[in-house]
Design a protein around this motif. Structure first.
Motif, short mmCIF file in Angstrom:
data_model
loop_
_atom_site.label_atom_id
_atom_site.label_comp_id
_atom_site.label_asym_id
_atom_site.label_seq_id
_atom_site.Cartn_x
_atom_site.Cartn_y
_atom_site.Cartn_z
N LEU A 34 1.12 -1.15 -0.14
CA LEU A 34 -0.33 -0.10 -0.45
C LEU A 34 0.55 1.01 0.64
N TYR B 70 0.56 5.44 0.54
CA TYR B 70 -0.26 6.66 0.91
C TYR B 70 1.10 7.56 1.50
N TYR C 97 -5.98 5.46 6.59
CA TYR C 97 -6.70 4.23 6.53
C TYR C 97 -7.52 3.92 7.85
N HIS D 79 -10.91 0.18 11.74
CA HIS D 79 -11.41 -0.57 11.30
C HIS D 79 -11.16 -2.32 11.97
N ASP E 214 -10.08 -6.01 10.70
CA ASP E 214 -10.11 -6.85 9.43
C ASP E 214 -10.66 -7.93 9.53
N THR F 232 1.05 3.62 12.94
CA THR F 232 -0.63 2.15 12.76
C THR F 232 -1.45 2.43 14.28
N GLY G 255 -5.89 1.04 12.54
CA GLY G 255 -6.72 1.93 10.98
C GLY G 255 -4.73 3.08 11.48
N LYS H 298 4.02 7.03 2.76
CA LYS H 298 4.18 5.95 3.46
C LYS H 298 4.11 4.57 2.63
N ILE I 197 3.43 0.49 3.12
CA ILE I 197 3.34 -0.91 4.01
C ILE I 197 3.14 -1.89 3.06
N THR J 129 0.98 -5.56 3.74
CA THR J 129 0.40 -5.69 4.59
C THR J 129 -0.30 -8.04 4.69
N TRP K 166 -2.74 -10.85 5.19
CA TRP K 166 -3.89 -11.47 6.20
C TRP K 166 -3.40 -12.67 6.05
#
Ligand code: PD2
Ligand code: ZN
Length: 290
Positions: free
Chosen positions: A186, A188, A194, A197, A199, A235, A268, A277, A279, A281, A283
């Protein structure tokens, strides 16, 4: 409570012992005093602690299910018993910088080298598109104002670099490579974020059963920082007022044993104030992600 077997023979966690432990907990006795009573009755410390962990864990789970919470699943977990300073991730020893129990959050240092960070950014850059979120009604995807990054997914094992990082993650978190979704990168820009939320997929949403067909629930997340914004972009875990600084090469792991806010894994990506930024991720699902 009496306990007749000698401490040299193996002590069994009997139904009567389990019931006694539950009664003590329900009468409001805390864990140290229950443990003290067991030791005074001749139980070895090892058996007493195991009996309490199993019994109270099962008891809490039964209560959670009665209250209508979704069932608990096994989760990825680094080998942190006895608080090691580093965890073996196969091709490197990864420093542990912070470990929190509830929510389960662990921050690792030096998970990726500078070269790996640069290589991920370079491989991802030509493939970026505006990030999407799950469309909860259908199980499909949609562009959302809550997530204003650009992103892309690598497929699992798509290059030697991706394979190496996926093996390292699997080893660090004791979770099969096959249970991971493809690595996502990702990007930014200033102002991008973000919003907080979870996940996991909300069991109450109509699109969730379709999503779960590909490998069950998400049970853990590893966010790896590939560069450093000048300001912002941490984060955040609002339930516990925790913010992890996006330091290049570091990573934050969190797990959620049931798809429920009681895990306190609301999190978030804070808005980037200056700079940009990047990153990656990962999952992690309950089962093989197909
Ligand atoms: O960019 C982040 O720090 C972030 C925050 C929340 C990433 C994710 N969630 C994610 O990729 O799930
Ligand atoms: Zn997230």
């Amino acid at each position: 409570m009496t306990q007749t077997s000698s401490t040299t023979t193996t002590q069994a966690i009997t139904p009567a012992l389990r019931q006694w432990i539950v009664e003590q907990a329900e009468a409001g006795h805390d864990a140290p005093s229950v443990l003290k009573a067991m030791l005074a009755s001749g139980w070895t410390e090892e058996v007493a602690i195991e009996a309490m962990e199993i019994t109270l864990g099962d008891h809490l789970e039964a209560r959670a299910l009665r209250q209508g919470l979704p069932a608990r699943s096994p989760v990825p977990e680094p080998a942190l018993a006895e608080s090691p300073l580093r965890v073996d991730a196969g091709d490197r020893q990864v420093p542990v910088l912070l470990a929190m129990v509830q929510p389960r959050v662990v921050v690792f240092g030096q998970f990726l080298s500078d070269e790996e960070c640069d290589a991920l950014i370079a491989a991802a850059s030509p493939r970026l598109a505006r990030s999407r979120t799950v469309a909860t009604q259908t199980g499909g995807e949609e562009v959302s104002v809550d997530r204003t990054s650009d992103g892309m997914f690598f497929s699992r094992g798509e290059s030697p670099l991706i394979q190496r990082i996926e093996q390292r993650i699997a080893r660090l978190l004791n979770w099969p490579v096959e249970n991971g979704e493809g690595l996502q990168v990702l990007h930014y820009r200033p102002g991008a974020e973000y919003k907080p939320h979870y996940d996991y997929f909300d069991p109450g949403e109509p699109g969730t059963p379709t999503i779960l067909q590909r490998g069950g629930q998400r049970v853990g997340t590893l966010v790896m920082y590939l560069n450093e914004p000048e300001k912002g972009g941490g984060t955040t875990f609002p339930d516990v007022h925790l913010e992890v600084a996006p330091q290049r090469g570091n990573a934050v792991f969190f797990s959620y044993e049931r798809p429920h806010p009681s895990t306190r894994t609301l999190h978030g990506g804070a808005p980037v104030i200056a700079g940009e930024k990047w990153i990656a991720t990962k999952w992690l699902r309950e089962r093989e992600f197909k």
